[in-house]
Motif scaffolding. Structure first.
Motif, PDB file in Angstrom:
ATOM      1  N   TRP A  90       0.724  -1.266  -0.156  1.00 33.46           N
ATOM      2  CA  TRP A  90      -0.094   0.079   0.038  1.00 33.46           C
ATOM      3  C   TRP A  90       0.820   1.226   0.244  1.00 33.46           C
ATOM      4  O   TRP A  90       0.336   2.430  -0.084  1.00 33.46           O
TER       5      TRP A  90
ATOM      6  N   TYR B 243      -1.360   8.944  -1.810  1.00 32.37           N
ATOM      7  CA  TYR B 243      -2.545   9.638  -2.489  1.00 32.37           C
ATOM      8  C   TYR B 243      -3.806   9.874  -1.367  1.00 32.37           C
ATOM      9  O   TYR B 243      -4.503  10.786  -1.476  1.00 32.37           O
TER      10      TYR B 243
ATOM     11  N   GLN C 168       2.645   3.146  -2.027  1.00 28.74           N
ATOM     12  CA  GLN C 168       2.357   4.154  -3.181  1.00 28.74           C
ATOM     13  C   GLN C 168       1.012   4.775  -2.976  1.00 28.74           C
ATOM     14  O   GLN C 168       0.800   5.907  -3.001  1.00 28.74           O
ATOM     15  N   VAL C 169      -0.018   3.817  -2.455  1.00 29.95           N
ATOM     16  CA  VAL C 169      -1.484   4.467  -2.607  1.00 29.95           C
ATOM     17  C   VAL C 169      -1.584   5.495  -1.251  1.00 29.95           C
ATOM     18  O   VAL C 169      -2.236   6.408  -1.390  1.00 29.95           O
TER      19      VAL C 169
END
Lengths: 402, 311
Positions: free
Chosen positions: B283, B289, B285-286
């Motif tokens: 998770w 955001y 990179q997520v």
């Protein structure tokens, strides 16, 4: 389209121009061209002959070097670019996250086809609904900021979708390998998509193209209807000046969100069609370069007109697939293998031309942004207008005129 | 290795990761805040900085691309890292000046969307030029010899020396830029121009030169980031676009036009990445955001942004 002289002085009169428009006995050519029936009919005709012109017509196809599947692909991306343009060209919002809806719909369609039903129509509906829903959510968050921030935020959340598909959701999306389990049944339970159309296969090829072409015509009809309705008028008002639209009493934020959802739905239609077309969903359909591609297509073809983006999609894909294969750029009509040859020895202008296609497209894109904000379609319109004016003034000088 | 040591290592890694984002984001942020110009080609400036650093630092062997066709297979000066750290910002500063004069200035009066489209197209063109010149493959940008080792730290134990240098270089540069903006006459004009450009012009100060300088300084910072960050990742023509999205997030989270905001946003994003990598790598990179979404929902103008500067 807004700065095109579509309204004659009498139509712009103070008393309801719409009534007057319907009461006119003999509609002028301009009026006919604006009518919905004409737009949809002409689109249907163009879609029907496009693959033949592109891939099989004598002389033309020899010059263009096109092929049937490229025609299908151009229509699919054309729908995507057209939907994107509803947002950029008509509402004035630049989204860099439309890959989220294209890719989301493609994955949703693929998963739906594998898990629920393989009927192509249902698959497309499933993908489109998923895209519209996700557009609602992303639009809700991104539209909290306007202008440049909107572009950045959509870009960011599009990337978020990419990374979601890459690893946390890899168990369903297939991660880096893309989604490979697409199942496709018969269209309406009768027509196998990859089979040629009996009797008409010389014209439109396979049922797959018939499906894509039919959906494309429907999409053009829908976009045309939206843009010529009061709803579309509000979009344009927001593009021109959203503060003024707000003062008039319109709920600008809501209209923007709806424009975003509609355009996301178009991207969804295109994305699901892409799944039907290729029976495979690559992970790169989520990457932000996909959003970039549709931006380039729409701007290159021309924002603010219905057909400009489709033209842009055609140009982009043509360059990507055909021009990139050209090894040497030669002067026209020189060298062998052309339908008209003036000199036998090819005159080479640039060696290894195909490798530069991205650079050339980039330069053309920059030139279009700087010089022709209405794109290539707008350029055609301007040229046509100039020609007509030229003809008009000549008629006037000869003592004619209307 | 104790839990505390692990936590500290993760935090220090996050700081280093954030440092690169800070360097890129400050330039983006001051250009956006002062000139109201959104520069999607800022990543391309980072790209130019990295390749320029590569050329100055070491003799690289080009195996494909136009340069190889022309016979320049080994190129580069082998001057080492410190000269690169001084020369590259100057070079990219020059590129920034050219960009302001010939790209940004004609577009100040055009709509935001046109600016984005133009710089986006420019970014593609620059990326493609580099691809044609150097080929698409990745190069290794070796870290300088004097900083390639491990360093002993209290509690943590050993830590890669280069990462500490990144943090130190970033901190120095940030302090310099902060001083430039906060304590010099130039900075005064720039800050006033950010608030109300029309009023500054009415006072008889021409803003065109400060604007030119702001763009140049922002570009130079991207160049520094390219040299400093170069050894961290493989160098290829896509790095420019890859760094652009997180850097924009830093700007949005921190607040446009605020140097402190860019620093805060960069550290937040870097730490989020490092912590997520440690606890839930899938998770990671997520996470950044999600962080951006939360900040926006709670505070749309960014953590340290002010409402009137950022519309």
């Amino acid at each position: 389209m807004s700065d095109e002289p579509t309204e004659t002085p009498e139509a712009a009169d103070e008393t309801g121009s719409v009534v007057e428009r319907t009461q006119r006995e003999l509609p002028s050519w301009e009026r006919v061209r604006e009518s919905e029936l004409f737009v949809v009919g002409a689109t249907a005709l163009a879609v029907a002959v496009f693959p033949w012109l592109f891939a099989r017509a004598p002389v033309i196809s020899g010059v263009l070097n096109g092929y049937q599947d490229l025609a299908t692909l151009i229509l699919i991306w054309g729908i995507f670019a057209m939907g994107f343009n509803l947002l950029l060209g008509y509402t004035g919002l630049l989204s860099f996250g439309h890959a989220a809806f294209w890719g989301g719909a493609a994955y949703a369609a693929g998963v739906f086809s594998a898990q629920v039903s393989s009927s192509p129509v249902l698959v497309i509906l499933a993908g489109t609904s998923f895209a519209a829903l996700s557009a609602w959510i992303l639009g809700f968050i991104s539209l909290r900021r306007g202008g440049i921030y909107f572009a950045i935020l959509t870009l960011a959340f599009g990337q978020m979708a990419y990374y979601m598909a890459l690893s946390p959701l890899a168990w369903i999306t297939g991660g880096e390998n893309g989604f490979t389990g697409v199942q496709l049944g018969k269209l309406f339970g009768v027509f196998q998509l990859r089979y040629p159309v009996p009797m008409l296969d010389w014209l439109v090829g396979t049922w797959k193209y018939v499906l894509v072409g039919g959906v494309a015509v429907l999409c053009v009809a829908a976009a045309n209807r939206i843009l010529h309705s009061p709803y579309g008028m509000v979009f344009r008002a927001i593009r021109e000046n959203d503060q003024r639209a707000e003062f008039v009493g319109l709920n600008v934020w809501r209209y923007k969100l709806m424009a975003f959802v509609i355009s996301g739905a178009f991207a969804g239609v295109a994305g699901s069609l892409y799944t039907v077309y290729s029976a495979y969903v690559p992970l790169s359909s989520f990457y932000w370069t996909t959003s970039g591609e549709v931006v380039i297509m729409a701007v290159l073809g021309g924002v603010g007109s219905l057909f400009g983006p489709i033209l842009g999609a055609g140009i982009y894909l043509y360059v990507e697939n055909i021009v990139s294969g050209i090894q040497q750029l030669t002067l026209p009509f020189t060298g062998p293998n052309e339908w008209l040859t003036l000199v036998e020895e090819p005159v080479v202008l640039l060696d290894g031309f195909g490798a530069y296609w991205h650079l050339i497209l980039g330069l053309v894109f920059v030139a279009v942004v700087v010089l022709f904000p209405r794109g290539i379609w707008g350029l055609f319109q301007d040229l046509g207008g100039a020609l007509r004016r030229l003809g008009g003034s000549a008629v006037k000088r000869l003592g004619g005129g209307r | 290795m104790s839990v505390l040591a692990e936590v500290l290592t993760v935090l220090l890694n996050g700081l280093q990761q954030g440092a690169i984002y800070v360097l890129v984001a400050i330039g983006l942020s001051i250009i956006l805040g002062t000139l109201k110009f959104v520069n999607f080609a800022h990543g391309a400036l980072y790209l130019i900085g990295t390749y320029a650093g590569l050329l100055i630092t070491l003799e690289i062997n080009v195996t494909d691309g136009k340069l190889a066709d022309w016979g320049y297979t080994p190129i580069g000066l082998e001057w080492g890292f410190l000269p690169a750290l001084i020369i590259v910002p100057v070079v990219v500063f020059g590129v920034g000046l050219l960009m302001e004069r010939f790209v940004a200035r004609p577009f100040y009066d055009r709509p935001d969307t046109d600016q984005i489209l133009l710089t986006f197209g420019l970014a593609i063109v620059i990326q493609e030029v580099f691809k044609i010149l150097f080929g698409g493959q990745s190069y290794n940008f070796a870290r300088p010899g004097w900083a390639s080792g491990q360093v002993g730290l209290p509690i943590i134990g050993t830590f890669p020396e280069w990462r500490l240098y990144i943090i130190a270089i970033t901190a120095t540069v940030v302090v310099l830029v902060y001083g430039l903006i906060e304590y010099t006459d130039f900075g005064l004009v720039v800050r006033a121009g950010t608030r109300d450009a029309e009023m500054v012009e009415l006072l008889g100060i021409k803003l065109s030169r400060p604007y030119l300088m702001v763009f140049g300084v922002g570009a130079a910072l991207a160049g520094v980031a390219g040299v400093v960050g170069g050894p961290l990742y493989a160098v290829n023509p896509n790095i420019g676009t890859e760094i652009l999205v997180p850097s924009f997030l830093v700007v949005v989270i921190g607040g446009v036009g605020s140097i402190a905001g860019a620093v805060l946003g960069g550290i937040l994003i870097g730490e989020t990445l490092a912590i997520m990598v440690a606890i839930a790598p899938q998770w990671s990179q997520v996470g950044i955001y999600v962080l951006a979404a939360i900040v926006l929902l709670a505070r749309p103008q960014g953590l340290l942004g002010s409402e009137e500067v950022a519309p």
